[in-house]
Design a protein around this motif. Structure first.
Motif, PDB file in Angstrom:
ATOM      1  N   LEU A  37      -1.543   4.303  -1.175  1.00  0.00           N
ATOM      2  CA  LEU A  37      -2.766   4.183  -0.382  1.00  0.00           C
ATOM      3  C   LEU A  37      -2.426   4.497   1.063  1.00  0.00           C
ATOM      4  O   LEU A  37      -3.243   5.029   1.810  1.00  0.00           O
ATOM      5  CB  LEU A  37      -3.334   2.766  -0.475  1.00  0.00           C
ATOM      6  CG  LEU A  37      -4.304   2.442  -1.594  1.00  0.00           C
ATOM      7  CD1 LEU A  37      -4.827   1.028  -1.455  1.00  0.00           C
ATOM      8  CD2 LEU A  37      -5.453   3.415  -1.650  1.00  0.00           C
TER       9      LEU A  37
ATOM     10  N   ARG B 204     -10.481  -5.686 -13.998  1.00  0.00           N
ATOM     11  CA  ARG B 204     -10.680  -4.248 -13.791  1.00  0.00           C
ATOM     12  C   ARG B 204      -9.346  -3.529 -13.668  1.00  0.00           C
ATOM     13  O   ARG B 204      -9.158  -2.444 -14.222  1.00  0.00           O
ATOM     14  CB  ARG B 204     -11.514  -4.037 -12.523  1.00  0.00           C
ATOM     15  CG  ARG B 204     -11.757  -2.593 -12.180  1.00  0.00           C
ATOM     16  CD  ARG B 204     -12.684  -2.445 -10.991  1.00  0.00           C
ATOM     17  NE  ARG B 204     -12.049  -2.823  -9.732  1.00  0.00           N
ATOM     18  CZ  ARG B 204     -12.592  -2.638  -8.531  1.00  0.00           C
ATOM     19  NH1 ARG B 204     -13.798  -2.104  -8.443  1.00  0.00           N
ATOM     20  NH2 ARG B 204     -11.960  -2.994  -7.442  1.00  0.00           N
ATOM     21  N   ALA B 205      -8.408  -4.143 -12.943  1.00  0.00           N
ATOM     22  CA  ALA B 205      -7.106  -3.513 -12.782  1.00  0.00           C
ATOM     23  C   ALA B 205      -6.324  -3.542 -14.096  1.00  0.00           C
ATOM     24  O   ALA B 205      -5.672  -2.566 -14.469  1.00  0.00           O
ATOM     25  CB  ALA B 205      -6.312  -4.218 -11.679  1.00  0.00           C
TER      26      ALA B 205
ATOM     27  N   ARG C 111       0.805  -1.212   0.000  1.00  0.00           N
ATOM     28  CA  ARG C 111       0.000   0.000   0.000  1.00  0.00           C
ATOM     29  C   ARG C 111       0.839   1.263   0.000  1.00  0.00           C
ATOM     30  O   ARG C 111       0.355   2.337  -0.376  1.00  0.00           O
ATOM     31  CB  ARG C 111      -0.958  -0.022   1.188  1.00  0.00           C
ATOM     32  CG  ARG C 111      -1.950  -1.194   1.107  1.00  0.00           C
ATOM     33  CD  ARG C 111      -2.491  -1.591   2.452  1.00  0.00           C
ATOM     34  NE  ARG C 111      -3.300  -0.540   3.008  1.00  0.00           N
ATOM     35  CZ  ARG C 111      -4.603  -0.415   2.748  1.00  0.00           C
ATOM     36  NH1 ARG C 111      -5.200  -1.284   1.981  1.00  0.00           N
ATOM     37  NH2 ARG C 111      -5.275   0.562   3.257  1.00  0.00           N
TER      38      ARG C 111
ATOM     39  N   SER D  68     -10.296  -8.374  -0.311  1.00  0.00           N
ATOM     40  CA  SER D  68     -11.762  -8.379  -0.255  1.00  0.00           C
ATOM     41  C   SER D  68     -12.389  -7.936  -1.583  1.00  0.00           C
ATOM     42  O   SER D  68     -13.512  -7.444  -1.597  1.00  0.00           O
ATOM     43  CB  SER D  68     -12.233  -7.488   0.883  1.00  0.00           C
ATOM     44  OG  SER D  68     -11.650  -6.215   0.776  1.00  0.00           O
TER      45      SER D  68
ATOM     46  N   MET E   3      -4.066  -2.674  -8.690  1.00  0.00           N
ATOM     47  CA  MET E   3      -4.060  -3.346  -7.397  1.00  0.00           C
ATOM     48  C   MET E   3      -5.274  -4.266  -7.256  1.00  0.00           C
ATOM     49  O   MET E   3      -6.381  -3.920  -7.651  1.00  0.00           O
ATOM     50  CB  MET E   3      -4.062  -2.325  -6.260  1.00  0.00           C
ATOM     51  CG  MET E   3      -3.875  -2.962  -4.899  1.00  0.00           C
ATOM     52  SD  MET E   3      -3.414  -1.734  -3.670  1.00  0.00           S
ATOM     53  CE  MET E   3      -2.890  -2.785  -2.320  1.00  0.00           C
TER      54      MET E   3
ATOM     55  N   ASN F 157     -13.359  -5.797  -3.445  1.00  0.00           N
ATOM     56  CA  ASN F 157     -13.747  -4.393  -3.558  1.00  0.00           C
ATOM     57  C   ASN F 157     -14.323  -4.018  -4.914  1.00  0.00           C
ATOM     58  O   ASN F 157     -14.081  -2.929  -5.415  1.00  0.00           O
ATOM     59  CB  ASN F 157     -12.562  -3.468  -3.243  1.00  0.00           C
ATOM     60  CG  ASN F 157     -12.084  -3.627  -1.821  1.00  0.00           C
ATOM     61  OD1 ASN F 157     -12.798  -4.178  -0.986  1.00  0.00           O
ATOM     62  ND2 ASN F 157     -10.888  -3.169  -1.535  1.00  0.00           N
ATOM     63  N   LEU F 158     -15.084  -4.926  -5.504  1.00  0.00           N
ATOM     64  CA  LEU F 158     -15.820  -4.542  -6.704  1.00  0.00           C
ATOM     65  C   LEU F 158     -16.907  -3.560  -6.299  1.00  0.00           C
ATOM     66  O   LEU F 158     -17.316  -3.520  -5.138  1.00  0.00           O
ATOM     67  CB  LEU F 158     -16.451  -5.773  -7.362  1.00  0.00           C
ATOM     68  CG  LEU F 158     -15.457  -6.766  -7.965  1.00  0.00           C
ATOM     69  CD1 LEU F 158     -16.210  -7.965  -8.539  1.00  0.00           C
ATOM     70  CD2 LEU F 158     -14.604  -6.118  -9.042  1.00  0.00           C
TER      71      LEU F 158
ATOM     72  N   PHE G  32      -7.284  -6.555  -4.314  1.00  0.00           N
ATOM     73  CA  PHE G  32      -7.414  -6.586  -2.854  1.00  0.00           C
ATOM     74  C   PHE G  32      -7.886  -7.947  -2.354  1.00  0.00           C
ATOM     75  O   PHE G  32      -8.552  -8.694  -3.071  1.00  0.00           O
ATOM     76  CB  PHE G  32      -8.424  -5.539  -2.391  1.00  0.00           C
ATOM     77  CG  PHE G  32      -8.071  -4.133  -2.772  1.00  0.00           C
ATOM     78  CD1 PHE G  32      -7.351  -3.328  -1.908  1.00  0.00           C
ATOM     79  CD2 PHE G  32      -8.462  -3.614  -3.999  1.00  0.00           C
ATOM     80  CE1 PHE G  32      -7.038  -2.023  -2.251  1.00  0.00           C
ATOM     81  CE2 PHE G  32      -8.149  -2.317  -4.352  1.00  0.00           C
ATOM     82  CZ  PHE G  32      -7.428  -1.522  -3.482  1.00  0.00           C
TER      83      PHE G  32
END
Lengths: 266, 214
Positions: A70, A173-174, A65, A109, A105, A111-112, A107
């Protein structure tokens, strides 16, 4: 040799070839009195796959991170694809944007975005960040979804997908932003073993196609078989680092031995 | 006779609806910056937001309306009863909406922010595309409950002369002496207006829930 243009000195070319994609210099991260990272130096070359393993709380995720800010480091320097960020001074928005643009990145979890369809999840940032037109973005998203085996889920909402599918969508997505470096933060830790496997298969394919990757993981087999290099962290420091099989089989430091013992005894 | 009464009171419906809608729009809009101020990096701004919210919420609506209409209205500003009521109820609504938004924000997984950061979305896109829609979704049920409360509170504006339902009822009862019928009809009208509001909110809620069901 005769083909090389005269105005480019060989020295410059050589420098460009050896300059790592990512360079971390003396990264420290403090949360109040707790020092999560105590001086991390790390270089990652283009197309390299680096696995970071180690006990919980050793600073692995914090390190990831810090790379895309982040969590801004307390001190030290992050140089990524020619963009340098010095801790302590407020980075210019432009530098921060350029740095984040070259990093994708994933994750633990997922995170969609739950209110957007799978397709929209992959397309959104392409439109907003890269300025692609909706139609072009959707086309690229469909290619990426096919690549992770989920083209048939495009019009679904993420909530209707399994954890493994969600994580593969998150990878798509990334990737949609054409990152030069992919960060994976325990991508399979919240998945059951079978679903984890389908995510690991996608990551293996990425690695084989030359993506530069840093993977924080508890998957020892993946670390050994897919990554070029393994880093073992403990107490905010790198305690062992080297070629994967070497580190996993013959660690040299006491701390690394202790950790791998604990892992292998399970 | 009853029809007369009904007609007289029904003349207040547009004003009741207009006042509720205007106050709600003011509140829903002003509630956003007010909520954002509570998360400011400067403690003075956070303190100011808390103080404003506390002030708007702790003083009874009727005192606010008198303060604005008779206080500001006499001498400082030319202000109509409707404007004073809309301003007063709007500010109170803003304070309550700020708190509703704050609760909704806390319900959004921090990973949503992180994903938006990691995707390099600009602040306005982070809000408009990612956080905002989820916020509305979470805030909707409490927002709808508040809106129905606001509809009833709009009756207070009769005290400063906004010719809404309660105002019409009062004057009709003065004129006809049929107080029982008059106020029963007025009460019925409030119920008839709240019912579709409640079912609309529930319908939207179910729609959204079905879409993002986890």
């Amino acid at each position: 040799m005769s083909g090389s243009p005269a105005h480019e000195s060989p020295g410059m070319l050589q420098e460009a070839a050896t300059e790592p994609l990512l360079r971390l210099e003396a990264i420290h991260k403090r949360f109040g009195a707790f020092e999560a990272l105590s001086g991390i130096d790390l270089q990652v070359r283009t197309r390299e796959v680096v696995a970071i393993i180690g006990p919980s709380g050793s600073g692995k995720s914090t390190l990831l991170r810090c790379i895309n800010q982040l969590e801004p480091p307390t001190s030290g320097r992050v140089v990524l694809a020619g963009v340098a960020l010095e801790a302590g001074q407020e980075p210019s928005r432009d530098a921060l944007m350029r740095l984040r643009r070259s990093v994708g990145m994933v994750f633990q979890s997922f995170n969609l975005f739950p209110h957007l369809t799978v397709l929209r999840n992959v397309s959104l940032a392409q439109e907003r960040v890269m300025g692609r037109r909706r139609k072009d973005a959707d086309e690229i998203s469909m290619q990426l979804l096919s690549r992770v085996g989920l083209a048939d889920k495009a019009s679904q909402y993420p909530g209707r997908c399994s954890g493994g599918q969600q994580q593969r969508i998150a990878i798509a997505r990334a990737l949609a932003l054409d990152p030069q470096l992919m960060l994976f933060d325990e991508p399979t830790s919240s998945l059951d073993p079978e679903l984890g496997l389908e995510v690991l298969a996608v990551m293996r394919e990425l690695a084989e196609n030359g993506m530069t990757m840093i993977v924080v993981t508890h998957e020892m087999h993946f670390a050994e078989s897919v990554s070029d290099r393994v880093i073992i962290m403990a107490d905010g420091r790198i305690v062992e680092e080297g070629e994967s099989a070497q580190v996993m089989r013959n660690p040299t430091t006491e701390r690394a031995k202790r950790f791998l013992h604990a892992v292998n005894d399970r | 006779m009853t029809l007369d009464i009904l007609q007289a009171i029904a003349a207040g419906i547009p004003w009741t609806l207009a006042l509720t809608a205007v106050a709600l729009v003011i509140g829903a809009a002003l509630g956003q910056p007010l909520c954002a101020m509570r998360f400011s990096r400067w403690s003075a701004v956070r303190f100011l937001a808390s103080a404003l919210i506390l002030t708007f919420r702790s003083i009874p609506p009727i005192v606010w309306l008198f303060f604005i209409f008779f206080g500001f209205g006499s001498g400082y500003l030319q202000i109509s009863p409707f404007q004073a009521a809309a301003a007063g109820l709007g500010l109170i609504t803003a304070a309550n909406m700020a708190e509703i938004y704050r609760g909704a924000l806390a319900a959004i997984h921090p990973g949503q922010w992180e994903a938006a950061f990691a995707l390099n979305l600009l602040p306005r896109h982070r809000f408009l595309d990612v956080i905002g829609p989820q916020l509305l979704r979470v805030a909707l049920p409490s927002g709808a409950t508040y809106a129905i409360g606001l509809l009833k509170d709009s009756a207070i504006s009769s005290t400063i002369g906004v010719s809404e339902i309660a105002f019409q009822a009062y004057h009709t009862s003065q004129r006809t002496f049929h107080s029982l019928d008059v106020y029963a009809i007025a009460g019925l009208l409030y119920i008839l207006i709240s019912l579709p509001m409640a079912s609309l909110a529930r319908w939207i809620d179910i729609k959204l829930r079905a879409r993002v069901a986890r």
